[in-house]
Design an enzyme around this catalytic site. Sequence first.
Site, PDB file in Angstrom:
ATOM      1  N   ARG A 140      27.454  38.079  41.360  1.00 43.93           N
ATOM      2  CA  ARG A 140      28.659  38.859  41.705  1.00 43.93           C
ATOM      3  C   ARG A 140      28.353  40.369  41.708  1.00 43.93           C
ATOM      4  NH1 ARG A 140      29.719  34.334  42.699  1.00 43.93           N
ATOM      5  NH2 ARG A 140      31.648  33.182  42.280  1.00 43.93           N
ATOM      6  N   GLU A 162      36.333  40.179  37.633  1.00 47.26           N
ATOM      7  CA  GLU A 162      35.698  40.194  38.954  1.00 47.26           C
ATOM      8  C   GLU A 162      36.604  40.907  39.958  1.00 47.26           C
ATOM      9  OE1 GLU A 162      34.233  36.338  40.641  1.00 47.26           O
ATOM     10  OE2 GLU A 162      35.443  36.897  42.363  1.00 47.26           O
ATOM     11  N   SER A 183      38.709  33.557  41.018  1.00 44.16           N
ATOM     12  CA  SER A 183      38.365  33.762  39.606  1.00 44.16           C
ATOM     13  C   SER A 183      38.729  35.188  39.224  1.00 44.16           C
ATOM     14  CB  SER A 183      36.864  33.596  39.370  1.00 44.16           C
ATOM     15  OG  SER A 183      36.446  32.310  39.725  1.00 44.16           O
TER      16      SER A 183
HETATM   17  P1  FAD Z   1      38.833  42.731  49.734  1.00 49.55           P
HETATM   18  O1  FAD Z   1      39.573  42.140  48.599  1.00 49.55           O
HETATM   19  O2  FAD Z   1      39.629  43.224  50.896  1.00 49.55           O
HETATM   20  O3  FAD Z   1      37.910  43.910  49.189  1.00 49.55           O
HETATM   21  C1  FAD Z   1      37.120  43.743  48.030  1.00 49.55           C
HETATM   22  C2  FAD Z   1      36.420  45.067  47.689  1.00 49.55           C
HETATM   23  O4  FAD Z   1      35.500  45.423  48.713  1.00 49.55           O
HETATM   24  C3  FAD Z   1      37.362  46.250  47.571  1.00 49.55           C
HETATM   25  O5  FAD Z   1      36.897  47.089  46.554  1.00 49.55           O
HETATM   26  C4  FAD Z   1      37.266  46.928  48.935  1.00 49.55           C
HETATM   27  O6  FAD Z   1      37.597  48.296  48.900  1.00 49.55           O
HETATM   28  C5  FAD Z   1      35.806  46.694  49.286  1.00 49.55           C
HETATM   29  N1  FAD Z   1      35.561  46.565  50.730  1.00 49.55           N
HETATM   30  C6  FAD Z   1      36.195  45.719  51.589  1.00 49.55           C
HETATM   31  N2  FAD Z   1      35.638  45.796  52.812  1.00 49.55           N
HETATM   32  C7  FAD Z   1      34.639  46.713  52.729  1.00 49.55           C
HETATM   33  C8  FAD Z   1      33.691  47.219  53.671  1.00 49.55           C
HETATM   34  N3  FAD Z   1      33.632  46.793  54.933  1.00 49.55           N
HETATM   35  N4  FAD Z   1      32.801  48.136  53.241  1.00 49.55           N
HETATM   36  C9  FAD Z   1      32.811  48.568  51.946  1.00 49.55           C
HETATM   37  N5  FAD Z   1      33.700  48.122  51.023  1.00 49.55           N
HETATM   38  C10 FAD Z   1      34.594  47.211  51.411  1.00 49.55           C
HETATM   39  N6  FAD Z   1      34.488  34.760  45.607  1.00 49.55           N
HETATM   40  C11 FAD Z   1      33.298  34.130  45.428  1.00 49.55           C
HETATM   41  O7  FAD Z   1      32.251  34.782  45.313  1.00 49.55           O
HETATM   42  N7  FAD Z   1      33.219  32.765  45.355  1.00 49.55           N
HETATM   43  C12 FAD Z   1      34.312  31.986  45.471  1.00 49.55           C
HETATM   44  O8  FAD Z   1      34.199  30.760  45.415  1.00 49.55           O
HETATM   45  C13 FAD Z   1      35.575  32.604  45.664  1.00 49.55           C
HETATM   46  N8  FAD Z   1      36.700  31.875  45.777  1.00 49.55           N
HETATM   47  C14 FAD Z   1      37.890  32.479  45.978  1.00 49.55           C
HETATM   48  C15 FAD Z   1      39.029  31.697  46.118  1.00 49.55           C
HETATM   49  C16 FAD Z   1      40.278  32.269  46.327  1.00 49.55           C
HETATM   50  C17 FAD Z   1      41.486  31.386  46.471  1.00 49.55           C
HETATM   51  C18 FAD Z   1      40.388  33.680  46.416  1.00 49.55           C
HETATM   52  C19 FAD Z   1      41.711  34.322  46.686  1.00 49.55           C
HETATM   53  C20 FAD Z   1      39.249  34.487  46.281  1.00 49.55           C
HETATM   54  C21 FAD Z   1      38.001  33.890  46.039  1.00 49.55           C
HETATM   55  N9  FAD Z   1      36.829  34.658  45.875  1.00 49.55           N
HETATM   56  C22 FAD Z   1      35.618  34.032  45.725  1.00 49.55           C
HETATM   57  C23 FAD Z   1      36.887  36.129  45.954  1.00 49.55           C
HETATM   58  C24 FAD Z   1      36.874  36.667  47.404  1.00 49.55           C
HETATM   59  O9  FAD Z   1      36.927  35.614  48.312  1.00 49.55           O
HETATM   60  C25 FAD Z   1      35.612  37.490  47.681  1.00 49.55           C
HETATM   61  O10 FAD Z   1      35.495  38.537  46.757  1.00 49.55           O
HETATM   62  C26 FAD Z   1      35.599  38.068  49.097  1.00 49.55           C
HETATM   63  O11 FAD Z   1      34.310  38.538  49.421  1.00 49.55           O
HETATM   64  C27 FAD Z   1      36.593  39.189  49.269  1.00 49.55           C
HETATM   65  O12 FAD Z   1      36.657  39.539  50.638  1.00 49.55           O
HETATM   66  P2  FAD Z   1      37.843  40.428  51.203  1.00 49.55           P
HETATM   67  O13 FAD Z   1      37.483  40.804  52.602  1.00 49.55           O
HETATM   68  O14 FAD Z   1      39.156  39.781  51.024  1.00 49.55           O
HETATM   69  O15 FAD Z   1      37.716  41.706  50.243  1.00 49.55           O
HETATM   70  N1  EPU Z   2      36.500  24.545  33.093  1.00 48.59           N
HETATM   71  C1  EPU Z   2      37.360  24.139  32.098  1.00 48.59           C
HETATM   72  N2  EPU Z   2      38.666  24.518  32.201  1.00 48.59           N
HETATM   73  C2  EPU Z   2      39.155  25.256  33.219  1.00 48.59           C
HETATM   74  C3  EPU Z   2      38.271  25.679  34.247  1.00 48.59           C
HETATM   75  C4  EPU Z   2      36.930  25.292  34.143  1.00 48.59           C
HETATM   76  O1  EPU Z   2      36.958  23.474  31.140  1.00 48.59           O
HETATM   77  O2  EPU Z   2      40.348  25.553  33.229  1.00 48.59           O
HETATM   78  C5  EPU Z   2      35.099  24.097  33.049  1.00 48.59           C
HETATM   79  C6  EPU Z   2      34.832  23.048  34.130  1.00 48.59           C
HETATM   80  O3  EPU Z   2      35.140  21.755  33.685  1.00 48.59           O
HETATM   81  C7  EPU Z   2      33.366  23.224  34.400  1.00 48.59           C
HETATM   82  C8  EPU Z   2      33.138  24.716  34.152  1.00 48.59           C
HETATM   83  O4  EPU Z   2      34.250  25.170  33.375  1.00 48.59           O
HETATM   84  O5  EPU Z   2      32.604  22.495  33.476  1.00 48.59           O
HETATM   85  C9  EPU Z   2      32.990  25.522  35.432  1.00 48.59           C
HETATM   86  O6  EPU Z   2      34.160  25.373  36.247  1.00 48.59           O
HETATM   87  P1  EPU Z   2      34.080  25.387  37.853  1.00 48.59           P
HETATM   88  O7  EPU Z   2      33.019  24.468  38.317  1.00 48.59           O
HETATM   89  O8  EPU Z   2      35.467  25.181  38.367  1.00 48.59           O
HETATM   90  O9  EPU Z   2      33.568  26.808  38.226  1.00 48.59           O
HETATM   91  P2  EPU Z   2      33.848  28.264  37.634  1.00 48.59           P
HETATM   92  O10 EPU Z   2      32.687  28.661  36.792  1.00 48.59           O
HETATM   93  O11 EPU Z   2      35.200  28.293  36.989  1.00 48.59           O
HETATM   94  C10 EPU Z   2      32.648  29.507  39.561  1.00 48.59           C
HETATM   95  C11 EPU Z   2      32.926  30.701  40.419  1.00 48.59           C
HETATM   96  C12 EPU Z   2      33.844  30.324  41.569  1.00 48.59           C
HETATM   97  C13 EPU Z   2      33.147  29.269  42.412  1.00 48.59           C
HETATM   98  C14 EPU Z   2      32.867  28.062  41.521  1.00 48.59           C
HETATM   99  C15 EPU Z   2      32.080  26.983  42.250  1.00 48.59           C
HETATM  100  C16 EPU Z   2      32.768  32.679  39.029  1.00 48.59           C
HETATM  101  C17 EPU Z   2      33.500  33.744  38.309  1.00 48.59           C
HETATM  102  N3  EPU Z   2      33.518  31.759  39.628  1.00 48.59           N
HETATM  103  O12 EPU Z   2      33.888  29.121  38.960  1.00 48.59           O
HETATM  104  O13 EPU Z   2      34.040  31.490  42.373  1.00 48.59           O
HETATM  105  O14 EPU Z   2      33.955  28.877  43.500  1.00 48.59           O
HETATM  106  O15 EPU Z   2      32.087  28.468  40.367  1.00 48.59           O
HETATM  107  O16 EPU Z   2      30.747  27.338  42.388  1.00 48.59           O
HETATM  108  O17 EPU Z   2      31.540  32.689  39.061  1.00 48.59           O
HETATM  109  C18 EPU Z   2      35.445  33.416  42.578  1.00 48.59           C
HETATM  110  O18 EPU Z   2      34.426  34.083  42.315  1.00 48.59           O
HETATM  111  O19 EPU Z   2      36.544  33.934  42.856  1.00 48.59           O
HETATM  112  C19 EPU Z   2      35.346  31.956  42.559  1.00 48.59           C
HETATM  113  C20 EPU Z   2      36.398  31.149  42.738  1.00 48.59           C
END
Ligand code: FAD
Ligand code: EPU
Length: 353
Positions: free
Chosen positions: A164, A329, A234
Site C-alpha cells: 500500500r 489506508e 479497508s
Molecule cells: P481517489 O480516492 O480518487 O484518490 C486517492 C488518492 O490519490 C487521493 O489522495 C488523491 O488526491 C490521489 N490521486 C487521485 N488521482 C491522482 C492522480 N492522477 N495523480 C496523483 N494523485 C492522484 N484497494 C486495494 O488496494 N485493494 C482492494 O482490494 C481494495 N478494495 C476496495 C473495495 C472497496 C469497496 C472500496 C471502496 C475501495 C477499495 N480499495 C482497495 C481502495 C481503492 O479502490 C484504491 O485505493 C483505488 O486505487 C482508489 O482509486 P480512486 O481513483 O478512487 O482514488
Molecule cells: N478477519 C476476521 N474478521 C473480520 C475480517 C477479517 O477475522 O471481520 C480475518 C479473516 O478471516 C482472514 C483475515 O482476517 O483470516 C484477512 O481477511 P481478508 O482475507 O478479508 O483480507 P483483509 O486482510 O481484511 C486485505 C486487503 C483488501 C484486499 C483483501 C484480499 C488490506 C488493508 N486490505 O484485506 O484490500 O481486498 O486483503 O486480498 O491490505 C483495501 O485495501 O481497501 C482492500 C479491500
Amino acid sequence: MMHITSQADLSSYHTFSIESYCDYLVEAHSLEDLIAIYTNPDWEGVPKLPIGTGSNMLFTEHFAGVAVLNRLLGKTVTETDNYFLLEVSAGEDWPQLVEWTIKNDMPGLENLALIPGCAGTAPIQNIGAYGLEFKDVCDYVEYLDLDTLTLQRLSFELCQFGYRDSIFKHQLSGKAIITKVGLKLDKVWVAKTEYGALQKLIVGDVSAPKVFDAVCKVRRSKLPDPTVLGNAGSFFKNPIISNQQFAKLKLSYPNMVGYPAGEQMKVAAGWLIDNAGLKGYSQGGARVHAEQALVIVNFNHATAQDVLAVAWHVRQCVLQKYNIELEHEVRFIGNKEETNLVAIYQGQPNERL
Ligand code: FAD
Ligand code: EPU
C-alpha cells in the site's frame, strides 16, 4: 472551455458519499486541461486535489481549494512475442479495464478485479488483492511534474512500490499528477490461486476468466457495495509487527491471523478489530461493518465526524488491547491539505498515520 462549479457538493465524487463541499470543482479531460488548471493565475496558491473516483478518501472538512476530477481517457495495446503492453490513460476505470482485458484474452489482471478507482490511481497505494499487486503488472508510470510542468516517466523499479505504498505517497506526494500507466502482461500466464477462498471456487481446469469470476464472487460476499453502503474499502492497513511481538501476542491470542512479510509479520487488522468485539460499533451514522471489521460504513447519513469517531475508537481499542498502532489506508482530506487521525485528535502531525 472547462466547466467550473463553485461550492460543489462532493458527495457523488467519493464512495463514502458524505455531504461535503469544495470551493471549486473542475474536470480535466486532457493534459492541456491539467496544465491550464495548475497555471490558472486566479488559483495561484490555492490548494488543488486530484480525484479519481474518490474510493479511498474521506473529506474531514470543507475543502477550501480546487478538486480536479481526472477524466483523461484512452488506452492502446501493443503486442510483442512475450507480452501484451497496455498504455492506459489515468482516468480510465480500473475494474472496467480488468474486465476488458479478460474478455479480450489478455490474462494477468484477474486477481485485481472489482477494485474501484481509476487506472492512474492504482500505483499510488500499489493496489493489491488475492495475491497480486499493481507492481507485479506495472511497466511504467507517467506523470505531470507540477514544478516543471513536464511529463516524466518512472519505470516500475523507480516507483518504490511497497505494501500500500509508493513514491507517490512520499517524495512525489503533491508534486505529481499521474497521467498514464504502462502495464506489461506476460503471455505465459500463471494462475495465482493461493488465496484459500479462490481455490474452493474454481472447479476443473483453471483459466483467467474462472479466476476473475472467483475473485468477483469472494469480493461481493465480503465487501460492501459503496452504492448501497458508503465506504472506502479497508479503512486501516494490515499492521506489520516484529516476529517477537507476534509470537508474544500468539500466546494470548492463539487464533490471531498473520502472515510473514519479509523479516516481519503482517497481522490481519480485520481479525484484531473483530476479536476486540468492535464489529457493529457505531457513532451517529457510521459503523464498523458487521461482515468485514476492516471496513467502516456510512449506513445512515454519516458525517465525517461520525466516521472519525468510529476510526479513533477502533484505533485506541486496538492500541490498548494489543499494543499495535493501526494506520489508516484511507486518505483524509482536510481544509487545505491532507491530514490524519492523530493530527485531528491530538493536534500533532504524525507523518506515519
Ligand atoms: P481517489 O480516492 O480518487 O484518490 C486517492 C488518492 O490519490 C487521493 O489522495 C488523491 O488526491 C490521489 N490521486 C487521485 N488521482 C491522482 C492522480 N492522477 N495523480 C496523483 N494523485 C492522484 N484497494 C486495494 O488496494 N485493494 C482492494 O482490494 C481494495 N478494495 C476496495 C473495495 C472497496 C469497496 C472500496 C471502496 C475501495 C477499495 N480499495 C482497495 C481502495 C481503492 O479502490 C484504491 O485505493 C483505488 O486505487 C482508489 O482509486 P480512486 O481513483 O478512487 O482514488
Ligand atoms: N478477519 C476476521 N474478521 C473480520 C475480517 C477479517 O477475522 O471481520 C480475518 C479473516 O478471516 C482472514 C483475515 O482476517 O483470516 C484477512 O481477511 P481478508 O482475507 O478479508 O483480507 P483483509 O486482510 O481484511 C486485505 C486487503 C483488501 C484486499 C483483501 C484480499 C488490506 C488493508 N486490505 O484485506 O484490500 O481486498 O486483503 O486480498 O491490505 C483495501 O485495501 O481497501 C482492500 C479491500
